[in-house]
Design a protein around this motif. Structure first.
Motif, PDB file in Angstrom:
ATOM      1  N   GLN A 276      25.527 -47.945 -20.477  1.00 27.57           N
ATOM      2  CA  GLN A 276      24.712 -47.002 -21.235  1.00 27.57           C
ATOM      3  C   GLN A 276      24.008 -47.690 -22.403  1.00 27.57           C
ATOM      4  O   GLN A 276      22.850 -47.390 -22.705  1.00 27.57           O
ATOM      5  CB  GLN A 276      25.587 -45.862 -21.758  1.00 27.57           C
ATOM      6  CG  GLN A 276      26.041 -44.876 -20.709  1.00 27.57           C
ATOM      7  CD  GLN A 276      24.892 -44.055 -20.151  1.00 27.57           C
ATOM      8  OE1 GLN A 276      23.824 -43.941 -20.762  1.00 27.57           O
ATOM      9  NE2 GLN A 276      25.092 -43.487 -18.971  1.00 27.57           N
ATOM     10  N   GLU A 287      25.126 -41.162 -30.632  1.00 34.26           N
ATOM     11  CA  GLU A 287      24.560 -40.727 -29.352  1.00 34.26           C
ATOM     12  C   GLU A 287      25.249 -41.410 -28.177  1.00 34.26           C
ATOM     13  O   GLU A 287      25.484 -40.798 -27.135  1.00 34.26           O
ATOM     14  CB  GLU A 287      23.063 -41.004 -29.333  1.00 34.26           C
ATOM     15  CG  GLU A 287      22.267 -40.135 -30.309  1.00 34.26           C
ATOM     16  CD  GLU A 287      20.820 -40.585 -30.431  1.00 34.26           C
ATOM     17  OE1 GLU A 287      19.985 -39.750 -30.809  1.00 34.26           O
ATOM     18  OE2 GLU A 287      20.544 -41.773 -30.146  1.00 34.26           O
ATOM     19  N   LYS A 291      27.607 -39.596 -25.163  1.00 39.15           N
ATOM     20  CA  LYS A 291      27.387 -39.790 -23.734  1.00 39.15           C
ATOM     21  C   LYS A 291      28.652 -40.260 -23.017  1.00 39.15           C
ATOM     22  O   LYS A 291      28.947 -39.835 -21.890  1.00 39.15           O
ATOM     23  CB  LYS A 291      26.265 -40.809 -23.503  1.00 39.15           C
ATOM     24  CG  LYS A 291      24.862 -40.221 -23.571  1.00 39.15           C
ATOM     25  CD  LYS A 291      23.839 -41.273 -23.194  1.00 39.15           C
ATOM     26  CE  LYS A 291      22.456 -40.654 -23.019  1.00 39.15           C
ATOM     27  NZ  LYS A 291      22.409 -39.732 -21.853  1.00 39.15           N
TER      28      LYS A 291
END
Length: 391
Positions: A276, A287, A291
């Protein structure tokens, strides 16, 4: 539950004694009570033997009692300097001394059910005990600026200690009476009895303890960094240069043993984080956490340790310490400007004085020149004759 049933049985026995009741097998009630007491003594002994056996069998060597020798060696008026990072002190000595303070019944009261029950006077006593031995490494910021953060740290250590008391002295006991007799050495017996009866055996605490145990059993990915705080790990791996490690790097440091992930689930989670981050390099830390670690815990950030909230990273609000530091810097700049103004004022005064002296000297020179000019003109005017004058 056991304690309540035993008390009910004793109440029935007392009623039977009062009514002259005897057993069918010919034994008296007194004999039955003596046997019950003997059984209790034997059960107490079995409990003690079990506890001692558990302590002696393959017990891992610990660090022993927390004596905090660095603090004990301080001279009168001497203090240990500590540095703060991510709202906590980067110092084992600081944490150990704070732990000693919250466990000291002469400083921190025992007969309370939760931290908020401790009076403001007692909490001030706790903070003063820390101020007496420590000071901020940044001389521009007093330790008082971090009072809220220090007291939150004290609360966490206090809660952990109470949990350890329940784990090692209450849960192994068969019932309340056994727990009361299993008193830790550092706690007065009267205080321990209150703590067992009013706190550890309260319905609220038992329900909370079961809920927390269930939550801990649901944890699938565990860290292997020991007791070293995450903020210390971040500091040691680039945080001291304002270059903290990425989430996947931090995860790798804290979740491996000997450089290897302990199970496939942990390894897969690290691969997910790394993927990611590489696919979305613009993602912020929070963030990326959202995720990879979907959590029901509100405002919690994985990998930062206690007391760091998501709001601090999403829209960082300047802390009190930072405000004080900026204020100190502004004050230093103001003093520097004031000193410069004083220097300029002094130079201006000197220039004015020199100008005044020059004007006075020029006036005196002009006066002398006029006087000399007058003396020069007088004889010359006396020897001059009019050409038309008759002799």
């Amino acid at each position: 539950m056991h304690a309540g049933r035993r008390d009910d049985d004793r109440g029935v026995d007392q009623d039977r004694i009062n009514t002259g009741w005897s057993r069918d097998d010919g034994r008296s009630v007194d004999q039955d009570n003596d046997n019950m007491e003997t059984e209790e003594v034997q059960e107490d002994q079995r409990l003690a033997d079990t506890l001692n056996r558990d302590k002696n069998v393959e017990k891992k060597q610990g660090r022993g009692k927390n004596k905090c020798k660095k603090v004990a060696k301080l001279k009168p008026g001497e203090k240990i300097k500590v540095k703060f990072y991510n709202k906590r002190a980067l110092s084992k000595t600081f944490s150990r001394q704070l732990g000693r303070i919250v466990r000291d019944p002469n400083i921190t009261p025992i007969r309370v059910k939760k931290w908020t029950d401790i009076s403001p006077v007692a909490q001030k006593h706790i903070f003063d005990a820390i101020k007496d031995k420590f000071e901020n490494a940044d001389q521009n910021i007093e330790l008082d600026v971090y009072e809220n953060e220090i007291m939150e740290h004290a609360r966490d250590l206090w809660n952990n200690w109470r949990g350890d008391l329940n784990q090692h002295f209450v849960k192994p006991a068969r019932n309340m009476q056994h727990a009361i007799r299993n008193c830790p050495q550092e706690i007065p017996k009267a205080d321990w009895e209150w703590l067992v009866k009013e706190h550890f055996y309260s319905k609220e605490f038992i329900a909370k303890s079961k809920r927390n145990s269930k939550n801990r059993s649901n944890l699938k990915i565990l860290h292997h960094s020991g007791s070293k705080p995450y903020r210390q790990i971040i500091w040691d791996n680039g945080g001291n240069e304002n270059k903290p490690p990425t989430l996947d790097t931090l995860f790798s440091i804290t979740h491996t043993k000997g450089g290897t992930f302990v199970d496939s689930e942990t390894s897969n989670k690290h691969a997910q984080i790394e993927k990611q981050r590489l696919l979305n390099p613009s993602l912020s830390y929070v963030e990326l956490v959202d995720k990879c670690f979907p959590s029901t815990r509100r405002d919690h950030v994985v990998g930062y340790g206690g007391r760091i909230k998501a709001r601090d990273l999403r829209s960082p609000a300047i802390s009190k310490a930072e405000l004080v530091k900026k204020l100190a810097q502004s004050e230093q700049e103001r003093q520097a400007l004031q000193e410069d103004n004083q220097v300029l004022h002094e130079e201006n005064r000197k220039v004015n004085n020199r100008m005044n002296r020059m004007e006075e000297e020029w006036a005196q020179m002009k006066k002398r020149m006029n006087a000399n000019y007058s003396q020069y003109e007088a004889p010359e005017s006396a020897g001059t004759r009019d050409p038309d004058e008759d002799y």
